[in-house]
Write a protein that holds these residues in place. Structure first.
Motif, mmCIF file in Angstrom:
data_model
loop_
_atom_site.group_PDB
_atom_site.id
_atom_site.type_symbol
_atom_site.label_atom_id
_atom_site.label_comp_id
_atom_site.label_asym_id
_atom_site.label_seq_id
_atom_site.Cartn_x
_atom_site.Cartn_y
_atom_site.Cartn_z
ATOM 1 N N GLN A 1 -24.672 48.297 70.398
ATOM 2 C CA GLN A 1 -25.584 49.649 69.923
ATOM 3 C C GLN A 1 -25.878 49.781 69.188
ATOM 4 O O GLN A 1 -26.664 51.166 68.122
ATOM 5 C CB GLN A 1 -24.219 50.792 70.056
ATOM 6 N N HIS B 1 -18.152 44.105 74.918
ATOM 7 C CA HIS B 1 -18.382 45.452 75.245
ATOM 8 C C HIS B 1 -19.523 45.568 75.293
ATOM 9 O O HIS B 1 -20.591 45.948 75.165
ATOM 10 C CB HIS B 1 -18.940 46.077 73.048
ATOM 11 N N ASN C 1 -13.225 45.537 75.784
ATOM 12 C CA ASN C 1 -13.439 47.284 76.045
ATOM 13 C C ASN C 1 -13.883 47.654 77.191
ATOM 14 O O ASN C 1 -14.293 47.432 78.098
ATOM 15 C CB ASN C 1 -14.475 47.893 74.805
ATOM 16 N N GLU C 2 -12.899 48.984 77.297
ATOM 17 C CA GLU C 2 -13.170 49.668 78.814
ATOM 18 C C GLU C 2 -13.558 49.034 79.580
ATOM 19 O O GLU C 2 -14.620 48.791 80.680
ATOM 20 C CB GLU C 2 -14.235 50.890 78.459
ATOM 21 N N HIS D 1 -10.397 53.237 78.544
ATOM 22 C CA HIS D 1 -11.209 54.262 78.353
ATOM 23 C C HIS D 1 -10.248 55.194 79.719
ATOM 24 O O HIS D 1 -10.318 55.109 80.576
ATOM 25 C CB HIS D 1 -12.201 53.808 79.386
ATOM 26 N N TYR E 1 -12.243 60.668 75.471
ATOM 27 C CA TYR E 1 -13.986 61.651 75.769
ATOM 28 C C TYR E 1 -13.065 62.896 76.298
ATOM 29 O O TYR E 1 -13.942 63.771 75.472
ATOM 30 C CB TYR E 1 -14.779 61.104 76.076
ATOM 31 N N TRP F 1 -20.026 66.814 78.810
ATOM 32 C CA TRP F 1 -18.251 66.234 79.237
ATOM 33 C C TRP F 1 -17.529 67.199 78.476
ATOM 34 O O TRP F 1 -17.823 67.799 77.406
ATOM 35 C CB TRP F 1 -18.672 65.060 78.427
ATOM 36 N N GLU G 1 -11.421 55.055 70.297
ATOM 37 C CA GLU G 1 -12.349 55.655 70.479
ATOM 38 C C GLU G 1 -12.543 57.234 70.514
ATOM 39 O O GLU G 1 -11.269 56.957 70.853
ATOM 40 C CB GLU G 1 -13.505 55.193 71.088
ATOM 41 N N TRP H 1 -15.503 57.682 67.424
ATOM 42 C CA TRP H 1 -17.106 57.059 67.618
ATOM 43 C C TRP H 1 -17.930 57.667 67.521
ATOM 44 O O TRP H 1 -17.533 58.964 67.852
ATOM 45 C CB TRP H 1 -16.926 56.609 69.183
ATOM 46 N N GLU I 1 -27.205 54.986 72.726
ATOM 47 C CA GLU I 1 -25.751 55.196 73.695
ATOM 48 C C GLU I 1 -26.539 54.856 75.194
ATOM 49 O O GLU I 1 -26.466 55.079 75.824
ATOM 50 C CB GLU I 1 -26.313 56.916 73.969
ATOM 51 N N TRP I 2 -26.002 53.554 75.893
ATOM 52 C CA TRP I 2 -26.696 52.751 76.786
ATOM 53 C C TRP I 2 -27.510 53.474 77.736
ATOM 54 O O TRP I 2 -28.485 53.661 76.741
ATOM 55 C CB TRP I 2 -24.764 53.121 77.242
ATOM 56 N N PHE J 1 -24.108 60.367 68.377
ATOM 57 C CA PHE J 1 -22.227 60.222 67.944
ATOM 58 C C PHE J 1 -21.935 59.773 66.429
ATOM 59 O O PHE J 1 -21.059 60.314 66.758
ATOM 60 C CB PHE J 1 -22.254 58.994 69.158
#
Ligand code: BGC
Length: 427
Positions: free
Chosen positions: A19, A113, A157-158, A214, A276, A299, A325, A360, A367-368, A376
């Motif tokens: 990222q 990740h 990660n997640e 997450h 988040y 969100w 995060e 984060w 961002e993907w 962010f």
């Protein structure tokens, strides 16, 4: 009382290799971008150009007084072809972590990740059983090379987010839609975590290892509706609880089967929590209630949820908690300071052993599937020039670190005037 102290919780920032690093690397995500699957047409080949700017970024961390930095390693750089290590890339990471330590910043390193080398994605990624051994080798290599400077590790990660976006919803590479495969990948990642936990401790007995999970609050849209309640519980179990239990304890409950050779045990030294948002559930899946505060991706902003998830996780898996995060998409930095303030206030008021908080993200990040369009960072990246500018929220963060809490002045200067956007209709 608007001011508060943050005793016992150290602040830091988080990033992930794909990222922020940039560069033409053959990862699953570079391939996904080349296939036209990123909504703004961008590619991780640009991102924040961190690979070329490690020294500058380390200096900026130090200048802001940030003493903890969660960073990732790009597997495709370290092992660009199967069984071939790129010693120059490894030396680059060695220099990076040594530079951090020299600047007074403690690194926490993530090994996976959402990113796979292209050759491994082609070989079936986590659906291929030999990927477990390949990951073991990566883990051993990284620990051997980086151990003089790194003591804290997050192997994965997640794993729930990766498995569902990549294998259930098909939005992320490799774009599959199969419940069976999603569950296989979830189970494989849980096993990979357990193996990594054991291996890291063999190689570096003083290491501290945990997951970055997450975790969300899943709330029934109508608490009196039994279907909403059941859906919320099922989503919670399938999306997060079953897999976290497997990773932390080695016990694979339904919908998983106990894999051969995995023994029950304790596979965490700290509990990492990426928090988040809250999801409002009508049927299995997630949604957002009407008239609630939301960020620029829609969100829900729900600060109390941070402690709600930490509480259940701590009751189930007692250990120091690291918020690995927490942050928000706020493209103009219009409400990030308030978001930060309200989440840290939850930590300050809580009796839970929350020892770390990593915001984060440090700089704006790629961002993907949202690409460069979702910001962010507490530091702004101007993508074409790669110039960094500390945002107001970054100044606020630095002020919190230096005062070990939020002062009345800081509240008045950075938080008081900020409000969140509102979600007008339920989704
Ligand atoms: C991920 C990050 C991502 C962030 C914001 C987390 O789920 O670990 O990679 O950028 O959320 O979407």
């Amino acid at each position: 009382m608007r001011a508060f102290e943050l005793a016992g919780c150290e602040l830091g920032v988080a990033t992930a290799a794909t990222q922020i690093e940039g560069g033409h690397v053959d990862t699953n995500w570079h391939r996904w971008a080349a296939a036209g699957r990123i909504s703004d047409g961008s590619s991780p080949a640009r991102a924040s150009g961190h690979w070329q700017r490690v020294t500058e970024d380390t200096a900026l961390l130090a200048e802001l007084g940030i003493r903890h930095y969660r960073m990732g390693v790009e597997w495709a750089r370290v092992e660009p072809r199967a069984d071939v290590w790129d010693e120059a890339a490894i030396a680059h990471y060695r220099d990076e972590v040594a530079g951090l330590v020299a600047a007074g910043v403690r690194p926490l390193v993530t090994m996976h990740h959402f990113n796979l080398p292209g050759w491994l994605e082609e070989a079936g990624g986590w659906l291929n059983p030999t990927t477990l051994e390949r990951f073991d080798r990566l883990v051993a290599k990284l620990v051997t090379e980086l151990a003089p400077w790194v003591r804290e590790w997050i192997p994965i990660n997640e794993p729930n987010v990766y498995a569902t976006n990549s294998y259930l919803f098909g939005d992320w590479p490799p774009g599959q839609r199969s419940l069976g495969r999603t569950l296989s990948v979830m189970a494989a990642l849980a096993q990979a975590h357990i193996r990594a936990y054991q291996l890291i401790h063999q190689l570096q007995p003083e290491a501290r290892v945990g997951s970055a999970s997450h975790l969300r609050v899943f709330a029934p849209a109508n608490p009196r509706n039994p279907w909403h309640r059941l859906s919320a519980r099922l989503t919670d179990h399938l999306f997060q609880r079953a897999q976290l239990h497997a990773m932390n304890t080695g016990q694979f409950r339904l919908p998983f089967r106990q894999p051969r050779g995995v023994r029950p045990g304790r596979y965490y030294d700290f509990q990492g929590v990426n928090y988040y948002t809250r999801s409002t559930v009508r049927s299995i899946g997630d949604g957002v209630a009407a008239d609630v505060d939301v960020n620029d991706l829609g969100w829900e902003i729900y600060p109390a949820g941070l402690i709600e998830v930490c509480r259940w996780v701590h009751e189930a898996y007692p250990a120091p908690i690291y918020i690995t995060e927490n942050g928000t998409c706020d493209n103009t930095d219009a409400f990030r300071s308030r978001y930060l303030y309200e989440h840290l206030a939850q930590i300050a008021a809580s009796d839970l052993p929350i020892q770390r908080y990593y915001h984060w993200c440090f700089t704006d990040n790629w961002e993907w599937v949202e690409g460069e369009a979702a910001r962010f960072g507490i530091v702004h990246t101007d993508y074409p020039s790669q110039q960094r500018t500390v945002k107001d929220s970054g100044r606020f963060f630095a002020d919190i670190i230096s005062h070990r809490g939020v002062t009345e002045d800081a509240y008045a200067r950075w938080v008081a005037g900020q409000t969140y956007p509102t979600n007008r209709g339920a989704r």
